[in-house]
Design an enzyme around this catalytic site. Structure first.
Site, mmCIF file in Angstrom:
data_model
loop_
_atom_site.group_PDB
_atom_site.id
_atom_site.type_symbol
_atom_site.label_atom_id
_atom_site.label_comp_id
_atom_site.label_asym_id
_atom_site.label_seq_id
_atom_site.Cartn_x
_atom_site.Cartn_y
_atom_site.Cartn_z
ATOM 1 N N GLU A 1 37.498 -32.091 -127.595
ATOM 2 C CA GLU A 1 37.183 -33.044 -126.515
ATOM 3 C C GLU A 1 35.788 -32.823 -125.946
ATOM 4 O O GLU A 1 35.207 -33.738 -125.375
ATOM 5 C CB GLU A 1 38.229 -32.931 -125.405
ATOM 6 N N TYR B 1 44.250 -23.370 -119.547
ATOM 7 C CA TYR B 1 43.905 -24.767 -119.260
ATOM 8 C C TYR B 1 44.257 -25.099 -117.809
ATOM 9 O O TYR B 1 45.405 -24.900 -117.385
ATOM 10 C CB TYR B 1 44.668 -25.685 -120.215
ATOM 11 N N ASP C 1 42.301 -32.033 -125.407
ATOM 12 C CA ASP C 1 43.094 -31.370 -124.371
ATOM 13 C C ASP C 1 44.543 -31.848 -124.438
ATOM 14 O O ASP C 1 44.817 -33.033 -124.647
ATOM 15 C CB ASP C 1 42.516 -31.681 -122.985
ATOM 16 N N CYS D 1 47.999 -98.805 -90.270
ATOM 17 C CA CYS D 1 49.386 -99.198 -90.487
ATOM 18 C C CYS D 1 50.328 -98.057 -90.127
ATOM 19 O O CYS D 1 50.121 -96.918 -90.557
ATOM 20 C CB CYS D 1 49.579 -99.611 -91.946
ATOM 21 N N CYS E 1 51.442 -96.005 -96.301
ATOM 22 C CA CYS E 1 50.523 -97.138 -96.405
ATOM 23 C C CYS E 1 49.129 -96.692 -95.964
ATOM 24 O O CYS E 1 48.971 -95.984 -94.975
ATOM 25 C CB CYS E 1 50.996 -98.291 -95.528
ATOM 26 N N CYS F 1 49.127 -105.940 -91.684
ATOM 27 C CA CYS F 1 48.708 -105.150 -92.837
ATOM 28 C C CYS F 1 48.794 -106.026 -94.079
ATOM 29 O O CYS F 1 49.836 -106.647 -94.332
ATOM 30 C CB CYS F 1 49.602 -103.919 -92.976
ATOM 31 N N ASP G 1 47.055 -32.940 -122.780
ATOM 32 C CA ASP G 1 47.709 -33.696 -121.726
ATOM 33 C C ASP G 1 47.694 -35.164 -122.151
ATOM 34 O O ASP G 1 47.236 -35.502 -123.245
ATOM 35 C CB ASP G 1 47.012 -33.499 -120.380
ATOM 36 N N CYS H 1 51.654 -104.270 -96.681
ATOM 37 C CA CYS H 1 53.100 -104.329 -96.452
ATOM 38 C C CYS H 1 53.493 -105.353 -95.398
ATOM 39 O O CYS H 1 54.674 -105.574 -95.164
ATOM 40 C CB CYS H 1 53.631 -102.950 -96.057
#
Length: 923
Positions: free
Chosen positions: A16, A342, A123, A831, A836, A806, A125, A809
């Site tokens: 490593e 280690y 290593d 409206c 609407c 309107c 681990d 409608c």
């Protein structure tokens, strides 16, 4: 596996670190290796001959430098403004060899091509196992039939190294996958929250005075943040503490045999009157009667368990005030030099196969503890005791112990001497008998109040003789007999106040992290160091931690959101899941899916509640006074891909005047901007994607409007889309205007900008609507707004109110009065029918001979206003005589303006009745 014909095999060995490679080569070759250069100047190649289980081998020993590969997002997602940070939870990731390690990769490839075996000396681990598979990937890419084995060792000493190479094993794929899962989880969570925090906060606040605010990264780490949480939580506990006075009665007795100090068995009282009454009773009848004198009891103080990484860091911090990060650096150097085992291990119990006596024999020559080591080895002394079992075993390495004698090397610093001494003394202590003492407790009675005194006589110090870092305090008290009476030498009523707990020291913080499962034994010191490096916490000379303003503000902001991102629970759960991967009970894919799904939900909700983070920052920091228009373009939440430059995203922003807009992150190169309705009080991006607008995704915005700023009938809360489909937003912009500075207080006689501001680039105006250059979207010749004529104004026979019918409608629309800033007092018709969209200004109808218009419907698409109570429309009307004065959509009179399309001065081009309807991008 052996070469056909019985000849030697070529074995590529990879360690490593370069120093480990050299040490292993020196041990296996007995110092007779040959050295040659590799592609990397730091990673040399050592050659020697050796036999593995009788097989002659030509050994090639080289190394990497930690991880050979990095996990990174695909190129499309690496730049901060390239995507919505939420996309990082599913963005593709890949491992690649960074540029500074390409030479190491080339060395491995060249040596692997001429090798038969690959032996991994990384290593032992999880992290080392992951690096091992990175090396395997590189080597197998050039030679797929390599015979691959793993060497397991815990110390760079002859015995361990020779045993490791003669007992090679398979590498552990599960360990490597557990690390892969952690790396991917940390990358995705860290990158998303870091980008979110930095873009949200950096330019809004003057975070420091170094002049580097613009480049500062406000990082988030899944382990780093809970570690910060421990510091902040203790700090808050201290800040919240209210000192409270209490009273206690103290008594002492001096005799020829010595002084005994008696403690009140009530402890203390917070009520002064009660304490005074009891004290006065004792003063009036001060004779003390001995009530109980038990026989001395034998007490033991046991030695510590064998040393693991966390205990090494805690004790080095407590005894020598070394930081955990520096302790691990020194321990690593001692390990590489072969003096200790280690140093990254969770194990605190020795295997029954370990030769414990051999390690003690090594230390008999030391001038300070050599004589104690000699006594340990003498059976008649009875000092030896097999070490206790701490209950932790990572199945990878033994506890930390001395591997070679040293009385202090010439190149060692004081820290090296201290750490080596700690390791040796700790080992000698854990194989020693416990300390032994005789303890006596005497109880007395004074006027009904009980007091007690304890004394301890040390009978045998045992391990305390060598472990100078601990002591067993105590004192011998006079001999008392039951029923004996005496008058106290002193009898006092004393007061004191309660005190808060102290700030966390490094040993305390490591204990909190270890208990909660935050990080691993190999990474905890890194998380602490990052907090200090990134300015989230400080550490004083006593190694006690305090949060900085930035650290406290971040934790406070997330806490106010209702999230416990700063608590250890989420990370501890992730660590447990990764342990499950390492033992095969869960797969890497399962853990990734569960963790990332949970954290993405947290991220999206935190972004919606970002105001809490802003509020917390406001408590600690001044708003930045150098935020200009360009700076406001650097942060925000992504809405969609920019439809102008197509190189960046458009994000929700708020300029320094408090107005909301959506702008291109590539500003100032791209000036594409969309100003939102002026009455917008709050706006936040949601995860809802519009199903109509494209190219997608186009995220919807949750709006909150000022009630006083919008007409009646509109809801203050609205989930809207800026892609062009939302009639409600169009109507509000037409009625109330946008929040841009140019429109906020426009002078009379100026031309109002339309729903989208023109995007100015170096090549001139660019129309967002038709994607053509040469004009802004407000003047696009291809746009038209659908409108219809309404019926003439009528009078309601019942209440004499003015109404119009309107034209969609047929409902009678009652005259209303606007209360918006731009049109306060102006009357209009809308409206009352839900859904609407009819809307008309009353003076517009009168000026146009009774013609009124309905609201704009996305370029005549026929879509009505969506959302609760949504209605409204564009002002203007049918074609008027050229002499009539024109009234703009926001109500201001405009003169001298002609239609871009037909030249008529009575209207703008966007409401020109002579043009065809078409869909368009209005905001």
């Amino acid at each position: 596996m052996s070469r056909r014909g019985g000849g030697p095999v070529t074995v590529l060995n990879v360690a490593e670190k370069p120093s480990v490679a050299k040490s292993v080569a020196g041990i296996l070759s007995r110092g007779t290796f040959r050295t040659r250069e590799g592609r990397s100047r730091y990673n040399k190649i050592f050659e020697f001959d050796y036999a593995i289980n009788g097989q002659p081998c030509r050994m090639l020993m080289t190394s990497v430098i930690g991880h050979l590969m990095e996990l990174e997002f695909a190129n499309r997602y690496r730049k901060w403004h390239s995507c919505d940070p939420a996309d990082l939870y599913q963005a593709p990731v890949m491992k690649h060899v960074p540029e500074d390690k390409k030479d190491i990769k080339k060395t491995l490839e060249e040596e692997a091509r001429k090798s038969d075996w690959l032996v991994l000396w990384l290593d032992c681990d999880r992290e080392g196992e992951n690096i091992a598979f990175e090396v395997v990937d590189v080597c197998r890419a050039v030679k797929h039939n390599l015979f691959i084995r793993r060497a397991h060792f815990s110390a760079l000493i002859d015995r361990d190294i020779h045993e490791a190479v003669q007992n090679l094993r398979d590498p552990n794929q599960l360990f490597a996958e557990a690390v892969d899962a952690r790396q991917e989880i940390d990358l995705r969570i860290g990158a998303s929250f870091t980008r979110f925090q930095t873009m949200l906060l950096r330019d809004r606040f003057a975070i420091d005075s170094t002049g580097e605010e613009r480049s500062r990264v406000i990082s988030y780490g899944p382990c780093q943040f809970p570690t910060l949480g421990f510091i902040v939580e203790r700090y808050w506990e201290i800040q919240a503490h209210e000192p409270e006075e209490f009273w206690t009665i103290n008594c002492s007795h001096q005799s020829e045999e010595g002084l005994a100090t008696f403690n009140w068995m009530r402890g203390h009282l917070f009520d002064y009157a009660s304490a005074v009454i009891l004290y006065e009773m004792c003063v009036e009848e001060p004779t003390a009667t001995v009530m109980n004198v038990p026989h001395p009891r034998e007490r033991f103080k046991y030695p510590p368990y064998p040393l693991n990484t966390i205990e090494l860091e805690k004790r080095a911090s407590r005894y020598f005030r070394l930081s955990s990060e520096h302790t691990m650096k020194v321990a690593e150097e001692l390990y590489q030099a072969g003096f200790i085992s280690y140093p990254r291990t969770e194990t605190d119990s020795f295997s029954s196969r370990t030769d414990l006596c051999a390690m003690v024999e090594e230390q008999r020559r030391h001038p300070a503890w050599g004589s104690y080591a000699q006594r340990l080895l003498e059976p008649e002394g009875g000092l030896w005791r097999n070490p206790g079992n701490g209950g932790h075993d990572d199945k990878a390495h033994p506890p930390i112990h001395p591997t070679k004698f040293s009385s202090g090397e010439s190149n060692w610093s004081r820290d090296h001497l201290n750490v080596y001494e700690l390791v040796v003394r700790h080992y000698l202590a854990c194989v020693s008998q416990p300390a032994k003492a005789a303890e006596t407790t005497v109880e007395i009675d004074i006027a009904g109040e009980r007091f007690s005194a304890s004394g301890r006589a040390i009978l045998a110090k045992n391990y305390l003789e060598v472990y100078r870092f601990e002591s067993w305090g105590g004192s011998v008290i006079p001999v008392y007999e039951k029923g004996q009476q005496f008058i106290p030498t002193t009898l006092t009523l004393d007061s004191a106040v309660t005190r808060p707990p102290p700030l966390l020291c490094e040993a305390d913080l490591l204990s909190c992290m270890d208990k909660a499962g935050i990080g691993t034994d190999a990474t905890m010191h890194d998380h602490i160091k990052k907090l200090l490096d990134r300015g989230y916490a400080t550490k004083d000379a006593n190694t006690r931690f305090s949060p900085t303003n930035l650290g406290e503000a971040l934790v406070m902001g997330y806490d106010d959101m209702g999230y416990e991102l700063w608590k250890p629970n989420l990370r501890a759960l992730m660590e447990r899941d990764m342990n499950e991967v390492s033992v095969g009970r869960k797969t890497k894919a399962e853990v990734l899916e569960t963790c990332l799904q949970q954290m993405k939900a947290c991220f999206l909700d935190a972004r919606v509640k970002k105001s809490k983070l802003l509020e917390a920052m406001t408590i600690f920091f001044e708003r930045s006074n150098n935020t200009d228009e360009s700076e406001s373009q650097t942060a925000g939440e992504v809405i969609r891909r920019c439809n102008l430059c197509n190189e960046s995203d458009m994000a929700l922003r708020k300029n320094r005047d408090g107005n909301f807009m959506v702008g291109c992150m590539n500003y100032p190169q791209c000036r594409n901007a969309v100003w939102l309705p002026g009455p917008t009080l709050e706006a936040s991006v949601t995860t809802d994607v519009c199903q109509t607008c494209g190219p997608g995704p186009v995220y919807k915005i949750l709006f909150k409007f000022r009630q006083i700023g919008i007409p009646p009938g509109f809801d203050v809360n609205h989930l809207g889309c800026i892609g062009g489909c939302d009639d409600i937003l169009k109507q509000l912009i037409d009625i109330c205007g946008t929040g841009s500075r140019s429109q906020a207080r426009r002078a009379p006689g100026t031309v109002p900008s339309n729903n989208i501001q023109g995007s100015n680039t170096r090549q001139g105006n660019f129309c967002i609507h038709c994607q053509q250059r040469g004009h802004a979207s407000a003047n696009c010749p291809s746009r038209a707004t659908a409108f219809r004529n309404s019926r003439l104004t009528a009078t309601n026979p019942r209440n004499d109110e003015s109404t119009v019918s309107c034209n969609t409608c047929g409902t009678q629309c009652v005259l209303r009065t606007a209360n918006t800033e731009a049109n306060r007092g102006r009357q209009f018709f809308s409206c009352p029918t839900q859904g609407c969209s009819f809307f008309a200004w009353e003076d517009s109808i009168n000026n146009s001979s009774g013609n009124a218009t309905t609201g704009s419907n996305s370029g005549g698409s026929g879509r009505r206003g969506r959302g609760r109570g949504g209605r409204g429309g564009q002002s203007g009307g049918g074609r008027r005589n050229s002499g009539t004065s024109f009234v703009s959509a926001t109500g201001e009179p405009v003169s001298g303006i002609r239609c871009f399309s037909c030249g008529d001065p009575s209207h703008f081009a966007n409401v020109c009745p002579n043009r065809n309807n078409s869909n368009g991008n209005y905001y």
